[in-house]
Design a protein around this motif. Structure first.
Motif, PDB file in Angstrom:
ATOM      1  N   CYS A  92      45.143  50.026  61.836  1.00  0.00           N
ATOM      2  CA  CYS A  92      45.981  48.836  62.067  1.00  0.00           C
ATOM      3  C   CYS A  92      45.156  47.555  61.980  1.00  0.00           C
ATOM      4  CB  CYS A  92      46.665  48.917  63.428  1.00  0.00           C
ATOM      5  SG  CYS A  92      48.031  50.081  63.430  1.00  0.00           S
ATOM      6  N   LYS A  93      43.942  47.626  62.477  1.00  0.00           N
ATOM      7  CA  LYS A  93      43.080  46.444  62.437  1.00  0.00           C
ATOM      8  C   LYS A  93      42.609  46.164  61.004  1.00  0.00           C
ATOM      9  CE  LYS A  93      39.408  44.170  64.865  1.00  0.00           C
ATOM     10  NZ  LYS A  93      40.300  43.176  65.439  1.00  0.00           N
ATOM     11  N   LYS A  94      42.048  47.205  60.380  1.00  0.00           N
ATOM     12  CA  LYS A  94      41.410  47.003  59.077  1.00  0.00           C
ATOM     13  C   LYS A  94      42.408  46.886  57.927  1.00  0.00           C
ATOM     14  CE  LYS A  94      37.167  49.115  60.615  1.00  0.00           C
ATOM     15  NZ  LYS A  94      36.512  50.399  60.862  1.00  0.00           N
ATOM     16  N   ARG A  95      43.448  47.704  57.954  1.00  0.00           N
ATOM     17  CA  ARG A  95      44.351  47.718  56.800  1.00  0.00           C
ATOM     18  C   ARG A  95      45.553  46.794  56.989  1.00  0.00           C
ATOM     19  NH1 ARG A  95      46.891  53.117  54.015  1.00  0.00           N
ATOM     20  NH2 ARG A  95      47.645  52.099  52.127  1.00  0.00           N
ATOM     21  N   PHE A  96      46.087  46.776  58.216  1.00  0.00           N
ATOM     22  CA  PHE A  96      47.316  46.010  58.439  1.00  0.00           C
ATOM     23  C   PHE A  96      47.051  44.620  59.020  1.00  0.00           C
ATOM     24  CE2 PHE A  96      49.430  50.398  59.365  1.00  0.00           C
ATOM     25  CZ  PHE A  96      49.392  50.704  58.019  1.00  0.00           C
ATOM     26  N   GLY A  97      45.792  44.373  59.427  1.00  0.00           N
ATOM     27  CA  GLY A  97      45.456  43.042  59.952  1.00  0.00           C
ATOM     28  C   GLY A  97      46.037  42.731  61.320  1.00  0.00           C
ATOM     29  N   PHE A  98      46.236  43.778  62.141  1.00  0.00           N
ATOM     30  CA  PHE A  98      46.767  43.558  63.492  1.00  0.00           C
ATOM     31  C   PHE A  98      45.752  42.813  64.366  1.00  0.00           C
ATOM     32  CE2 PHE A  98      50.085  47.214  64.138  1.00  0.00           C
ATOM     33  CZ  PHE A  98      50.754  46.795  63.015  1.00  0.00           C
ATOM     34  N   THR A  99      46.256  42.081  65.337  1.00  0.00           N
ATOM     35  CA  THR A  99      45.389  41.439  66.336  1.00  0.00           C
ATOM     36  C   THR A  99      44.851  42.510  67.291  1.00  0.00           C
ATOM     37  OG1 THR A  99      47.224  41.152  67.864  1.00  0.00           O
ATOM     38  CG2 THR A  99      46.811  39.339  66.314  1.00  0.00           C
ATOM     39  N   ASP A 100      43.822  42.148  68.061  1.00  0.00           N
ATOM     40  CA  ASP A 100      43.252  43.099  69.026  1.00  0.00           C
ATOM     41  C   ASP A 100      44.306  43.559  70.032  1.00  0.00           C
ATOM     42  OD1 ASP A 100      40.826  42.972  67.814  1.00  0.00           O
ATOM     43  OD2 ASP A 100      39.943  41.547  69.235  1.00  0.00           O
ATOM     44  N   LYS A 101      45.138  42.625  70.449  1.00  0.00           N
ATOM     45  CA  LYS A 101      46.187  42.951  71.417  1.00  0.00           C
ATOM     46  C   LYS A 101      47.126  44.038  70.857  1.00  0.00           C
ATOM     47  CE  LYS A 101      50.225  40.645  73.329  1.00  0.00           C
ATOM     48  NZ  LYS A 101      51.048  39.464  73.039  1.00  0.00           N
ATOM     49  N   MET A 102      47.509  43.886  69.592  1.00  0.00           N
ATOM     50  CA  MET A 102      48.396  44.878  68.975  1.00  0.00           C
ATOM     51  C   MET A 102      47.684  46.218  68.790  1.00  0.00           C
ATOM     52  SD  MET A 102      50.002  42.239  66.239  1.00  0.00           S
ATOM     53  CE  MET A 102      51.028  43.310  65.254  1.00  0.00           C
ATOM     54  N   CYS A 103      46.398  46.172  68.448  1.00  0.00           N
ATOM     55  CA  CYS A 103      45.638  47.411  68.282  1.00  0.00           C
ATOM     56  C   CYS A 103      45.504  48.151  69.612  1.00  0.00           C
ATOM     57  CB  CYS A 103      44.244  47.115  67.717  1.00  0.00           C
ATOM     58  SG  CYS A 103      44.301  46.492  66.034  1.00  0.00           S
ATOM     59  N   THR A 104      45.366  47.400  70.701  1.00  0.00           N
ATOM     60  CA  THR A 104      45.255  48.041  72.018  1.00  0.00           C
ATOM     61  C   THR A 104      46.538  48.798  72.364  1.00  0.00           C
ATOM     62  OG1 THR A 104      43.755  46.320  72.741  1.00  0.00           O
ATOM     63  CG2 THR A 104      44.777  47.626  74.473  1.00  0.00           C
ATOM     64  N   ALA A 105      47.674  48.233  71.989  1.00  0.00           N
ATOM     65  CA  ALA A 105      48.945  48.918  72.250  1.00  0.00           C
ATOM     66  C   ALA A 105      48.976  50.252  71.500  1.00  0.00           C
ATOM     67  CB  ALA A 105      50.122  48.034  71.837  1.00  0.00           C
ATOM     68  N   VAL A 106      48.521  50.259  70.248  1.00  0.00           N
ATOM     69  CA  VAL A 106      48.479  51.496  69.460  1.00  0.00           C
ATOM     70  C   VAL A 106      47.506  52.491  70.102  1.00  0.00           C
ATOM     71  CG1 VAL A 106      47.860  52.485  67.199  1.00  0.00           C
ATOM     72  CG2 VAL A 106      49.146  50.329  67.317  1.00  0.00           C
ATOM     73  N   LEU A 107      46.370  51.980  70.554  1.00  0.00           N
ATOM     74  CA  LEU A 107      45.362  52.810  71.208  1.00  0.00           C
ATOM     75  C   LEU A 107      45.910  53.469  72.479  1.00  0.00           C
ATOM     76  CD1 LEU A 107      42.287  53.512  71.157  1.00  0.00           C
ATOM     77  CD2 LEU A 107      41.932  51.501  72.596  1.00  0.00           C
ATOM     78  N   ALA A 108      46.749  52.748  73.195  1.00  0.00           N
ATOM     79  CA  ALA A 108      47.231  53.219  74.504  1.00  0.00           C
ATOM     80  C   ALA A 108      48.474  54.107  74.400  1.00  0.00           C
ATOM     81  CB  ALA A 108      47.537  52.011  75.393  1.00  0.00           C
ATOM     82  N   HIS A 109      48.997  54.334  73.196  1.00  0.00           N
ATOM     83  CA  HIS A 109      50.318  54.973  73.136  1.00  0.00           C
ATOM     84  C   HIS A 109      50.330  56.464  73.443  1.00  0.00           C
ATOM     85  CE1 HIS A 109      49.823  56.522  68.924  1.00  0.00           C
ATOM     86  NE2 HIS A 109      50.771  57.348  69.291  1.00  0.00           N
ATOM     87  N   THR A 110      49.168  57.114  73.426  1.00  0.00           N
ATOM     88  CA  THR A 110      49.173  58.556  73.706  1.00  0.00           C
ATOM     89  C   THR A 110      49.000  58.867  75.186  1.00  0.00           C
ATOM     90  OG1 THR A 110      46.858  58.509  73.059  1.00  0.00           O
ATOM     91  CG2 THR A 110      48.406  59.480  71.505  1.00  0.00           C
ATOM     92  N   THR A 111      47.908  58.358  75.753  1.00  0.00           N
ATOM     93  CA  THR A 111      47.605  58.739  77.143  1.00  0.00           C
ATOM     94  C   THR A 111      47.730  57.573  78.113  1.00  0.00           C
ATOM     95  OG1 THR A 111      45.285  58.263  76.711  1.00  0.00           O
ATOM     96  CG2 THR A 111      45.985  60.535  76.449  1.00  0.00           C
ATOM     97  N   GLY A 112      48.043  56.396  77.606  1.00  0.00           N
ATOM     98  CA  GLY A 112      48.071  55.221  78.468  1.00  0.00           C
ATOM     99  C   GLY A 112      46.651  54.729  78.711  1.00  0.00           C
ATOM    100  N   LEU A 113      46.536  53.559  79.295  1.00  0.00           N
ATOM    101  CA  LEU A 113      45.234  52.954  79.627  1.00  0.00           C
ATOM    102  C   LEU A 113      45.422  52.241  80.960  1.00  0.00           C
ATOM    103  CD1 LEU A 113      44.031  51.067  76.387  1.00  0.00           C
ATOM    104  CD2 LEU A 113      43.000  53.109  77.358  1.00  0.00           C
ATOM    105  N   PRO A 114      44.313  51.962  81.689  1.00  0.00           N
ATOM    106  CA  PRO A 114      44.472  51.141  82.898  1.00  0.00           C
ATOM    107  C   PRO A 114      44.912  49.720  82.509  1.00  0.00           C
ATOM    108  CG  PRO A 114      42.281  52.162  82.796  1.00  0.00           C
ATOM    109  CD  PRO A 114      42.910  52.353  81.461  1.00  0.00           C
ATOM    110  N   ASP A 115      45.591  49.046  83.393  1.00  0.00           N
ATOM    111  CA  ASP A 115      45.979  47.638  83.190  1.00  0.00           C
ATOM    112  C   ASP A 115      46.756  47.381  81.902  1.00  0.00           C
ATOM    113  OD1 ASP A 115      44.663  46.819  85.528  1.00  0.00           O
ATOM    114  OD2 ASP A 115      42.745  46.824  84.451  1.00  0.00           O
TER     115      ASP A 115
END
Ligand SMILES: [Fe+2]
Ligand SMILES: [Fe+2]
Length: 168
Positions: A92-115
């Motif tokens: 998402c970051k490299k190919r789609f040009g997502f912001t860090d905030k959007m990439c974090t949402a993708v990162l958190a979608h499986t197991t969740g993240l703190p905060d």
């Protein structure tokens, strides 16, 4: 990249079923973004793209991780499927040009993240209660998601843990 471009790539990358899932998640993300007053564009983009790495083989995942300096932790080593979130966020970051905030949402979608922020929560919940999903309490969860996203998150996390214990 805009929604239509990413949708086309998702269509060409994933199976028909997972492509449909991605569209349903994007739709649900949009609906919840409206309710919780966050950027609808960001929400539909993370929705359509979140599973972009889901159908990579284990081999491909390991290769991608090595090539892109993505760390594989002990849990991921045993459950390589989990890696699709980290790799997806990287794509998402490299190919789609997502912001860090959007990439974090993708990162958190499986197991969740703190905060988790609102975008993270909306993607997490939308992944489970879009039109393509069906389980016993789905209507309850769909309503809960509209009324109180935190309660919906907790409900879904508990459900996930229960299911895991059942499956040992
Ligand atoms: Fe996923
Ligand atoms: Fe998903």
């Amino acid at each position: 990249m805009d929604y239509d471009n990413i949708k086309e790539i998702v269509k060409n990358t994933l199976s028909e079923e997972r492509y449909y899932h991605s569209i349903c998640v994007a739709k649900k993300c949009k609906e919840l973004a409206k309710i919780y007053n966050i950027d609808e564009r960001e929400a539909i983009l993370v929705g359509i793209a979140h599973d972009i790495a889901k159908e990579m083989s284990d081999e491909e995942k390991i290769k991608y991780a090595k090539k892109n300096n993505i760390e594989i932790d002990n849990v991921e080593e045993k459950h390589l499927g989990l890696l699709h979130a980290k790799i997806g966020a990287d794509i998402c970051k490299k190919r789609f040009g997502f912001t860090d905030k959007m990439c974090t949402a993708v990162l958190a979608h499986t197991t969740g993240l703190p905060d988790m922020n609102m975008l993270d929560k909306i993607l997490y919940v939308s992944d489970t209660c879009g039109e393509d999903r069906n389980f016993d309490d789905i209507e309850y969860v769909r309503n809960l998601a509209k009324e109180d996203i935190d309660k919906a998150m907790i409900y879904l996390l508990e459900l996930e843990i229960k299911n895991r214990i059942e499956k040992r």
